[in-house]
Design an enzyme around this catalytic site. Structure first.
Site, short mmCIF file in Angstrom:
data_model
loop_
_atom_site.label_atom_id
_atom_site.label_comp_id
_atom_site.label_asym_id
_atom_site.label_seq_id
_atom_site.Cartn_x
_atom_site.Cartn_y
_atom_site.Cartn_z
N GLY A 230 0.78 -1.24 0.00
CA GLY A 230 0.00 0.00 0.00
C GLY A 230 0.81 1.28 0.00
CD GLU A 272 1.18 -9.21 2.09
OE1 GLU A 272 1.02 -10.37 2.51
OE2 GLU A 272 0.23 -8.43 1.94
NE ARG A 275 -0.51 1.42 -5.67
CZ ARG A 275 -1.65 1.23 -6.34
NH1 ARG A 275 -1.81 1.77 -7.52
NH2 ARG A 275 -2.62 0.54 -5.80
NE ARG A 310 -3.79 1.76 -10.68
CZ ARG A 310 -3.71 3.03 -10.34
NH1 ARG A 310 -3.26 3.92 -11.19
NH2 ARG A 310 -4.07 3.42 -9.15
CE1 TYR A 314 -9.42 0.39 -8.27
CE2 TYR A 314 -7.43 0.66 -9.57
CZ TYR A 314 -8.24 -0.12 -8.77
OH TYR A 314 -7.84 -1.39 -8.47
CB CYS A 341 -17.91 -0.11 -28.46
SG CYS A 341 -17.26 -0.59 -30.06
CD GLU A 342 -17.91 -0.10 -22.20
OE1 GLU A 342 -18.11 0.78 -21.34
OE2 GLU A 342 -18.69 -1.03 -22.43
C1 LIG Z 1 -2.52 -5.90 -3.53
C2 LIG Z 1 -2.00 -6.41 -2.27
C3 LIG Z 1 -0.75 -6.01 -1.83
C4 LIG Z 1 0.09 -5.00 -2.54
O1 LIG Z 1 -0.48 -3.75 -2.60
P1 LIG Z 1 0.34 -2.56 -3.24
O2 LIG Z 1 -0.63 -1.44 -3.22
O3 LIG Z 1 0.68 -3.00 -4.63
O4 LIG Z 1 1.53 -2.33 -2.40
C5 LIG Z 1 -0.27 -6.58 -0.66
N1 LIG Z 1 -0.98 -7.47 0.03
C6 LIG Z 1 -2.19 -7.87 -0.36
C7 LIG Z 1 -2.91 -8.87 0.46
C8 LIG Z 1 -2.74 -7.37 -1.52
O5 LIG Z 1 -3.95 -7.76 -1.91
#
Ligand SMILES: *Cc1c(COP(=O)(O)O)cnc(C)c1O
Length: 421
Positions: A230, A272, A275, A310, A314, A341-342
């Site tokens: 995140g 994790e 992005r 994206r 979003y 066609c969107e």
């Molecule tokens: C998507 C996701 C991430 C990674 O999120 P980023 O925004 O790419 O850092 C990590 N853990 C889980 C469980 C996810 O679904």
């Protein structure tokens, strides 16, 4: 407004496009390595730190192998992601399996691979029983509900489908302890594309406090916390990159205050991030087909939202550079569209660009996460090739473009009357 830099030139793209028609993706190896190294550095205080790259962001074997070389683990949530990771040599606890609404065979596969299993729900304990899991690991995804606010992409925790709610989190670990678990981890993932470092740091604090609470009640010792992904990236030119060094230092201070100084065993911190690692490394490169004027001015590309969804999904901003016109004033305003066609098949709405002509090449920035990976075949569009720009400037094709034959391949099985394709 500062222009965002593109690491390749119009000449380089033209040379590539001679043999490989646009649109295609280009990933910048140097940037990719730089991002994972910065994160590793920021958490080097923590013994055993690892970023488990969320493979869904960019599931290309070449990209994943580079990250493996840099010490990353891999975060999977589906069977094919597990298979892909296994094929690339990710082993045992280098793999985190963070899934929800999970089928038994995926738990089974993850267990066979020795992955760290992150349970999304208390009912998943039954799944472990069903596959006769004999391991001694217990890790749950925590959802704090209305104890925390959320953010735009991932939503409010109280509305999110993920994780174990606060009122059953202790019970969840109790059940696993009763089942014989000896090793404990705790996971959360509350933010997505967050650029405010305080939010991340508050999540770390929340998790450290929760470790203390559960440890005290159940008399267990946690081995790791996984703070999820995140960490955001500056999609807009006026946004600043996250200071991960500072995030690392502040997490370290909290770890000392809430874990070490409380007499708890030091924890290994995992992340994790997807992005943050691959997003800024990737560009969608596309050629202008038409420039038209209706009630508004439109730039029509040879890419469409099936290549990068994206913006349509979003309303996400992706910066656009017209290659070779970096120095020109952005004094025209266009909607930049694909050919579907969107009407929401747009990469940008009311975007200021230099005067664009058919044949111009555009680089759409920050497409290295949830870009090609979210591709689809609507309107019979085909997925593009992917290239890796090596640190020595060579371009390597790391995925070819789909052909009509690929598109029809699922019809083309023996006995199907359509197997003419
Ligand atoms: C998507 C996701 C991430 C990674 O999120 P980023 O925004 O790419 O850092 C990590 N853990 C889980 C469980 C996810 O679904």
């Amino acid at each position: 407004m500062s222009e965002k830099r593109v690491p390749f030139s119009l000449e380089q793209v033209n040379a590539l496009a001679k043999n490989h028609p646009t649109p295609f993706y280009i990933y910048d190896e140097e940037n990719l390595r730089g991002n994972i190294r910065r994160l590793n550095d920021a958490f080097s205080w923590c013994e055993g730190f690892r970023n488990y790259f969320a493979v869904k962001a960019c599931p290309n074997p070449e990209i994943m192998s580079i990250l493996k070389e840099e010490g990353a683990g891999i975060d999977c949530s589906s069977m094919t992601e597990l298979i892909l990771s296994e094929a690339l040599g990710f082993k045992g606890e280098e793999i985190m399996f963070t899934s929800n609404d999970t089928p038994l065979e995926e738990f089974q596969k993850a267990v066979e691979m020795g992955a760290v299993i992150n349970l999304d729900d208390i009912s998943h304990i039954q799944s472990l029983d069903n596959i006769n899991y004999q391991g001694d690991f217990a890790c749950f995804r925590y959802n704090p509900g209305n104890l925390r606010g959320g953010n735009a992409i991932i939503g409010e925790p109280v509305e999110a489908k993920y994780g174990v709610p606060d009122h059953t989190i202790v019970e969840a670990y109790q059940l696993m302890k009763d089942r014989g678990a000896k090793r404990f981890g705790l996971h959360t993932m509350l933010i997505s594309n967050e650029l405010n470092e305080d939010y991340f740091v508050e999540t770390a604090e929340m998790i450290f406090e929760l470790v203390k609470r559960i440890s005290d009640v159940l008399n267990i010792q946690f081995e790791f916390v996984n703070l999820g992904g995140g960490i955001g990236i500056p999609y807009r030119p006026e946004e600043e990159a996250m200071d991960v060094k500072s995030i690392g230092e502040r997490t370290q201070a909290l770890h000392k205050q809430f874990i070490v100084d409380q007499g708890l065993k030091p924890l290994t911190v995992y992340l994790e991030c997807g992005r943050f690692i691959s997003g800024p490394s990737g560009y969608l490169v596309s050629k202008v087909r038409h420039v038209t004027e209706k009630y508004k001015k439109y730039v029509g590309l040879d890419a469409c939202m099936t290549n990068l969804m994206r913006p349509a999904l979003y309303g996400a901003y992706h910066h656009i550079t017209v290659l070779g016109k970096e120095q020109e004033a952005r004094n025209e305003t266009y909607d930049v569209t694909g050919s579907l066609c969107e009407n929401n098949d747009k990469f940008a709405i009311n975007r200021n660009l230099p005067k664009v002509r058919p044949g111009d090449i555009l680089a759409i920035h920050d497409a290295g996460a949830h870009g090609h990976a979210m591709g689809f075949n609507y309107n019979g569009t085909l997925r593009s090739a992917e290239f890796l720009m090596r640190t020595d400037g060579r371009f390597e094709m790391i995925r070819r473009a789909e052909t009509a034959r690929d598109y029809f391949a699922t019809l083309n099985f023996p006995g199907n009357k359509w197997s003419v394709f």
